[in-house]
Design a protein around this motif. Structure first.
Motif, PDB file in Angstrom:
ATOM      1  N   THR A   1      -6.078 -10.220   5.892  1.00 56.14           N
ATOM      2  CA  THR A   1      -6.791  -9.030   5.427  1.00 56.14           C
ATOM      3  C   THR A   1      -7.274  -8.195   6.606  1.00 56.14           C
ATOM      4  OG1 THR A   1      -7.550 -10.221   3.460  1.00 56.14           O
ATOM      5  CG2 THR A   1      -8.741  -8.218   4.029  1.00 56.14           C
ATOM      6  N   LEU A   2      -7.046  -6.902   6.497  1.00 56.57           N
ATOM      7  CA  LEU A   2      -7.714  -5.939   7.377  1.00 56.57           C
ATOM      8  C   LEU A   2      -8.844  -5.362   6.516  1.00 56.57           C
ATOM      9  CD1 LEU A   2      -4.723  -4.036   9.053  1.00 56.57           C
ATOM     10  CD2 LEU A   2      -5.905  -6.080   9.845  1.00 56.57           C
ATOM     11  N   PRO A   3     -10.097  -5.723   6.783  1.00 59.56           N
ATOM     12  CA  PRO A   3     -11.192  -5.287   5.909  1.00 59.56           C
ATOM     13  C   PRO A   3     -11.356  -3.773   5.814  1.00 59.56           C
ATOM     14  CG  PRO A   3     -11.947  -6.980   7.441  1.00 59.56           C
ATOM     15  CD  PRO A   3     -10.565  -6.589   7.856  1.00 59.56           C
ATOM     16  N   PHE A   4     -10.884  -3.052   6.842  1.00 59.30           N
ATOM     17  CA  PHE A   4     -11.070  -1.605   6.885  1.00 59.30           C
ATOM     18  C   PHE A   4      -9.837  -1.005   7.547  1.00 59.30           C
ATOM     19  CE2 PHE A   4     -13.891   2.093   8.192  1.00 59.30           C
ATOM     20  CZ  PHE A   4     -14.248   2.445   6.902  1.00 59.30           C
ATOM     21  N   ALA A   5      -8.866  -0.574   6.750  1.00 62.56           N
ATOM     22  CA  ALA A   5      -7.596  -0.073   7.275  1.00 62.56           C
ATOM     23  C   ALA A   5      -7.264   1.285   6.660  1.00 62.56           C
ATOM     24  CB  ALA A   5      -6.476  -1.066   6.980  1.00 62.56           C
ATOM     25  N   ALA A   6      -6.691   2.137   7.469  1.00 61.86           N
ATOM     26  CA  ALA A   6      -6.300   3.476   7.004  1.00 61.86           C
ATOM     27  C   ALA A   6      -4.783   3.621   7.092  1.00 61.86           C
ATOM     28  CB  ALA A   6      -6.983   4.553   7.835  1.00 61.86           C
ATOM     29  N   PRO A   7      -4.174   4.285   6.092  1.00 66.57           N
ATOM     30  CA  PRO A   7      -2.719   4.450   6.102  1.00 66.57           C
ATOM     31  C   PRO A   7      -2.263   5.665   6.896  1.00 66.57           C
ATOM     32  CG  PRO A   7      -3.606   5.363   4.088  1.00 66.57           C
ATOM     33  CD  PRO A   7      -4.777   4.811   4.861  1.00 66.57           C
ATOM     34  N   ARG A   8      -1.096   5.500   7.506  1.00 66.06           N
ATOM     35  CA  ARG A   8      -0.369   6.614   8.123  1.00 66.06           C
ATOM     36  C   ARG A   8       1.081   6.429   7.738  1.00 66.06           C
ATOM     37  NH1 ARG A   8      -1.181   7.704  14.002  1.00 66.06           N
ATOM     38  NH2 ARG A   8      -0.076   9.532  13.334  1.00 66.06           N
ATOM     39  N   ALA A   9       1.728   7.485   7.339  1.00 65.49           N
ATOM     40  CA  ALA A   9       3.118   7.394   6.897  1.00 65.49           C
ATOM     41  C   ALA A   9       4.043   8.132   7.849  1.00 65.49           C
ATOM     42  CB  ALA A   9       3.263   7.974   5.489  1.00 65.49           C
ATOM     43  N   ASN A  10       5.218   7.552   8.029  1.00 66.33           N
ATOM     44  CA  ASN A  10       6.302   8.204   8.765  1.00 66.33           C
ATOM     45  C   ASN A  10       7.509   8.208   7.833  1.00 66.33           C
ATOM     46  OD1 ASN A  10       5.160   8.716  11.398  1.00 66.33           O
ATOM     47  ND2 ASN A  10       5.043   6.497  11.575  1.00 66.33           N
ATOM     48  N   LEU A  11       7.858   9.377   7.385  1.00 70.26           N
ATOM     49  CA  LEU A  11       8.977   9.489   6.449  1.00 70.26           C
ATOM     50  C   LEU A  11      10.237   9.829   7.212  1.00 70.26           C
ATOM     51  CD1 LEU A  11       7.235  11.564   3.637  1.00 70.26           C
ATOM     52  CD2 LEU A  11       7.275   9.109   3.957  1.00 70.26           C
ATOM     53  N   ASN A  12      11.282   9.075   6.932  1.00 76.46           N
ATOM     54  CA  ASN A  12      12.582   9.316   7.534  1.00 76.46           C
ATOM     55  C   ASN A  12      13.611   8.949   6.472  1.00 76.46           C
ATOM     56  OD1 ASN A  12      14.712   9.788   9.196  1.00 76.46           O
ATOM     57  ND2 ASN A  12      14.230   8.193  10.676  1.00 76.46           N
ATOM     58  N   TYR A  13      13.718   9.780   5.458  1.00 79.29           N
ATOM     59  CA  TYR A  13      14.603   9.495   4.329  1.00 79.29           C
ATOM     60  C   TYR A  13      16.041   9.876   4.671  1.00 79.29           C
ATOM     61  CZ  TYR A  13      10.424   9.118   1.332  1.00 79.29           C
ATOM     62  OH  TYR A  13       9.241   8.739   0.767  1.00 79.29           O
ATOM     63  N   THR A  14      16.952   8.958   4.438  1.00 86.17           N
ATOM     64  CA  THR A  14      18.373   9.229   4.579  1.00 86.17           C
ATOM     65  C   THR A  14      18.973   9.233   3.179  1.00 86.17           C
ATOM     66  OG1 THR A  14      18.438   8.154   6.732  1.00 86.17           O
ATOM     67  CG2 THR A  14      20.543   8.446   5.595  1.00 86.17           C
ATOM     68  N   PHE A  15      19.481  10.369   2.766  1.00 82.43           N
ATOM     69  CA  PHE A  15      20.052  10.501   1.432  1.00 82.43           C
ATOM     70  C   PHE A  15      21.549  10.253   1.506  1.00 82.43           C
ATOM     71  CE2 PHE A  15      16.094  12.786   1.278  1.00 82.43           C
ATOM     72  CZ  PHE A  15      15.584  12.492   0.013  1.00 82.43           C
ATOM     73  N   ASP A  16      21.957   8.996   1.264  1.00 81.28           N
ATOM     74  CA  ASP A  16      23.374   8.658   1.209  1.00 81.28           C
ATOM     75  C   ASP A  16      23.546   7.384   0.382  1.00 81.28           C
ATOM     76  OD1 ASP A  16      22.761   6.474   2.840  1.00 81.28           O
ATOM     77  OD2 ASP A  16      23.653   7.314   4.628  1.00 81.28           O
ATOM     78  N   TYR A  17      24.757   6.903   0.269  1.00 82.01           N
ATOM     79  CA  TYR A  17      25.048   5.729  -0.546  1.00 82.01           C
ATOM     80  C   TYR A  17      24.683   4.411   0.130  1.00 82.01           C
ATOM     81  CZ  TYR A  17      27.671   8.721  -3.714  1.00 82.01           C
ATOM     82  OH  TYR A  17      28.039   9.692  -4.608  1.00 82.01           O
ATOM     83  N   ASP A  18      24.470   4.434   1.421  1.00 83.92           N
ATOM     84  CA  ASP A  18      24.261   3.198   2.157  1.00 83.92           C
ATOM     85  C   ASP A  18      22.802   2.889   2.463  1.00 83.92           C
ATOM     86  OD1 ASP A  18      26.997   2.683   2.282  1.00 83.92           O
ATOM     87  OD2 ASP A  18      27.215   3.963   4.047  1.00 83.92           O
ATOM     88  N   ASN A  19      21.868   3.750   2.059  1.00 89.41           N
ATOM     89  CA  ASN A  19      20.472   3.563   2.430  1.00 89.41           C
ATOM     90  C   ASN A  19      19.545   3.790   1.243  1.00 89.41           C
ATOM     91  OD1 ASN A  19      20.500   3.244   5.484  1.00 89.41           O
ATOM     92  ND2 ASN A  19      21.736   5.080   5.206  1.00 89.41           N
ATOM     93  N   GLU A  20      18.503   2.973   1.198  1.00 82.95           N
ATOM     94  CA  GLU A  20      17.438   3.199   0.245  1.00 82.95           C
ATOM     95  C   GLU A  20      16.441   4.175   0.885  1.00 82.95           C
ATOM     96  OE1 GLU A  20      18.414   0.188   1.318  1.00 82.95           O
ATOM     97  OE2 GLU A  20      19.363  -0.631  -0.469  1.00 82.95           O
TER      98      GLU A  20
END
Length: 177
Positions: A132-151
């Motif tokens: 557990t991290l009692p006090f954690a903040a989220p940060r997102a890095n989006l790197n979406y690849t739109f193709d048949y081989d990647n989610e």
């Protein structure tokens, strides 16, 4: 192998729980493994008389972070991990929604920090296996690849900050007081 307790060797995926109670959000689908990183910084103490030979070492800081490659495209969860974002719902058709991220805001991540817990999914797991991290903040890095081989993977990093007691990370049952 004398002295080895095979029961203490752990393997497998986990789910990530951010927040508690009604505020709780679960990130149960990941791709590539959830990675916990705990690091210490230190300073070696030297004196002229011993040259560069350290006489002792002092821990000067600690950091903890959890990288979560989240595997679902979920606007409500995306809203949670993009601090300062907002959900806009069409007034005539409530099924039409979008998450909007505004670039003109300066955001203090402490305002978004909550308890974050890693719960292993292996058979026989108990709360003593939780991290557990009692006090954690989220940060997102989006790197979406739109193709048949990647989610579409949303890479979230939960950065730990000391809570009001100075606690940064806990290994074991989060309900123990």
């Amino acid at each position: 192998m004398a002295g080895v307790n095979a029961q203490n060797i752990k393997l497998g995926p986990c789910k990530v729980v951010f927040g508690t109670g009604a505020d709780k959000i679960e990130f149960g689908t990941t791709k590539g493994g959830v990675v916990l990183t705990y690091e210490e910084t230190s300073r070696e103490v030297t004196m002229d008389q011993t040259g560069t030979t350290p006489l002792k070492e002092i821990i000067t800081g600690r950091t903890a972070a959890v990288a979560v490659p989240f595997g679902e495209y979920d606007q409500e969860k995306l809203l949670t991990v993009l601090p300062g974002s907002r959900l806009v719902v069409d007034t005539t058709d409530p099924t039409k929604k979008k998450v909007v991220v505004n670039a003109t805001k300066v955001i203090d991540l402490l305002g978004f920090a909550k308890q974050m817990t890693l719960i292993p999914l292996a058979e026989g797991t108990t709360p003593n296996d939780y991290v557990t991290l009692p006090f954690a903040a989220p940060r997102a890095n989006l790197n979406y690849t739109f193709d048949y081989d990647n989610e579409l993977i949303t890479n979230i990093t939960f950065k730990g900050f000391p809570n009001e007691n100075g606690d940064l990370i806990e290994f074991g049952d989060p309900d123990v007081a």
